[in-house]
Design an enzyme around this catalytic site. Sequence first.
Site, PDB file in Angstrom:
ATOM      1  N   CYS B  85       0.807  -0.637  -0.071  1.00 58.26           N
ATOM      2  CA  CYS B  85       0.297  -0.144  -0.120  1.00 58.26           C
ATOM      3  C   CYS B  85       1.001   1.227   0.347  1.00 58.26           C
ATOM      4  CB  CYS B  85      -0.798  -0.504   0.971  1.00 58.26           C
ATOM      5  SG  CYS B  85      -1.653  -1.612   1.849  1.00 58.26           S
ATOM      6  N   HIS B 334      -9.682   3.867  -1.650  1.00 62.59           N
ATOM      7  CA  HIS B 334      -7.922   2.881  -1.553  1.00 62.59           C
ATOM      8  C   HIS B 334      -8.091   2.115  -2.779  1.00 62.59           C
ATOM      9  CE1 HIS B 334      -4.280   1.749   0.087  1.00 62.59           C
ATOM     10  NE2 HIS B 334      -5.168   0.645   0.813  1.00 62.59           N
TER      11      HIS B 334
END
Lengths: 131, 385
Positions: B85, B334
């Site tokens: 991420c 996200h």
Amino acid sequence: MSVPRFWREIPYRYRLIGSYCEKCNETFFPPREICPRCRRSGDIKDIKLEEEGEIFSYTVIRTAPPEFDVQTPYAIALIKLKNGPLIMSQLTDCEMDDVKIGKKVRMVFRKISEDGEAGIINYGYKFVLAE
Amino acid sequence: MKKVAVIGVGITKFGELWNSSLRSLTIEAGTKALSDAGIPGEEVDALYTGCMTGDMFVKQGHISSLIADYGGLLPVPSTRVESACASGGLALRQGFITILSGVADIVVVGGVEKMTDALGSQTTGYLASAADQEWESFNGATFPSLYALMAKRHMYEYGTTEEQLGLVAVKNHYNGSLNPNAHFPFKISLEKVMGSTLVADPLRLFHCSPVSDGAACVILASEEKAKELRDDPIWIRSSGQASGAIGIYDREDICTIDSTVNAAKSAYKMAGVTHRDIDFAEVHDCFTIAEIINIEDLGFFKKGEGGKAVEDGITSLDGELPINPSGGLKSKGHPVGATGVAQVVEVVTQLRGKAGKRQVKDAEIGLSQNIGGSGGTAVVHIFSR
Ligand SMILES: [Zn+2]
């Protein structure tokens, strides 16, 4: 997945073998070839870890990847082993409401997951409540 | 020391974008950023793209070539950056370093993820690849469960409450309701958060950031080029990156993400500022507990007091230290590889004073923090006008 990927970890997963750095007097699990504290200079050996410990943190998983679908919901925990490190494991054979931080647990040998109907069956450690 | 500026930003809508592909998203964000910078593609010296899981979600490897090619930037050298991420934040850092090194004057930094082409059942497993496959995922640990373990312990040690976790989501959805690019641009109530389905106790569905498609892009320039091209460049004052244990079982303290602490220390030092100088921040709220831990680890609040700070409104848009004015990962969405770059798009937009209804008052110094996995990587950047 190929079979060697799983059998190469068997001693560690079946018997809870970790690593011990003689220089730092510290144990690690999963096993390591280099001590993370003294970096390269330690003398790392295999060590049989204690099969008892207590719950450091836990959660109950309700959405899981396909290999674990049949077991859902299941609890996983970080367990502080007696004289040893924190390890991650599933908790089994327990009522979810009985699981609390600080409870004593002990290791058992169980089926971990199944890769479809004809795939590899993985075994290893899980923990049960000891009180 | 040389200086590096952001001279252009671009972002796509985040969400379930059925009509867009990995390449079309990246190109949309890139084209917007180049036109914001007012430069043609010929001036670009290097290209970095943050992308975590193109190989799994859409089975596309070799993303570096794909993006340079379809972005009309051939033969510009192109590199794909992967660090779960934190891929986007690390791509930015690579661009920053490339300009500091003197080998490039203008660098394009993109971030992208196309997640909704995979089936829902595959997604959980793909994302778990950012954890330790052999010793976490093997035992059935999922991504939310790792953060749930941190949350349970944080609640146990510091008395952080489910309400405080919920209020992070409420705040970020409020901010996101003012952001037209957000995946979920609407407000939610605390009751709705606390009544949502349990994913991994104590984390519920509305404590988790969504699975989104999206891309973001920023154009970086050397000081000389930046001054020539814009009269309002935003300066990257510093970049800090640190690694931490890949598994949470090996962390010194599961309530602290030490990679963030170390990355922040480097970033504050390089910029010559302290946490007190920061006017607002975009932090990595992949789960509500992460935002609470992050604002502690960045030094804004003492360990254990993050939840209280949220409850007291200090981190609200009109509070003393607004956190995630964009809506954060929670409401904005996200798309993993895009996130670190999207944070920078927000920080730059705020520092330019162009954030509209969600504008932070007197924003002069902003910070972005991007985490990979459960804390195996962290990267912090500081920006100013
Ligand atoms: Zn050692």
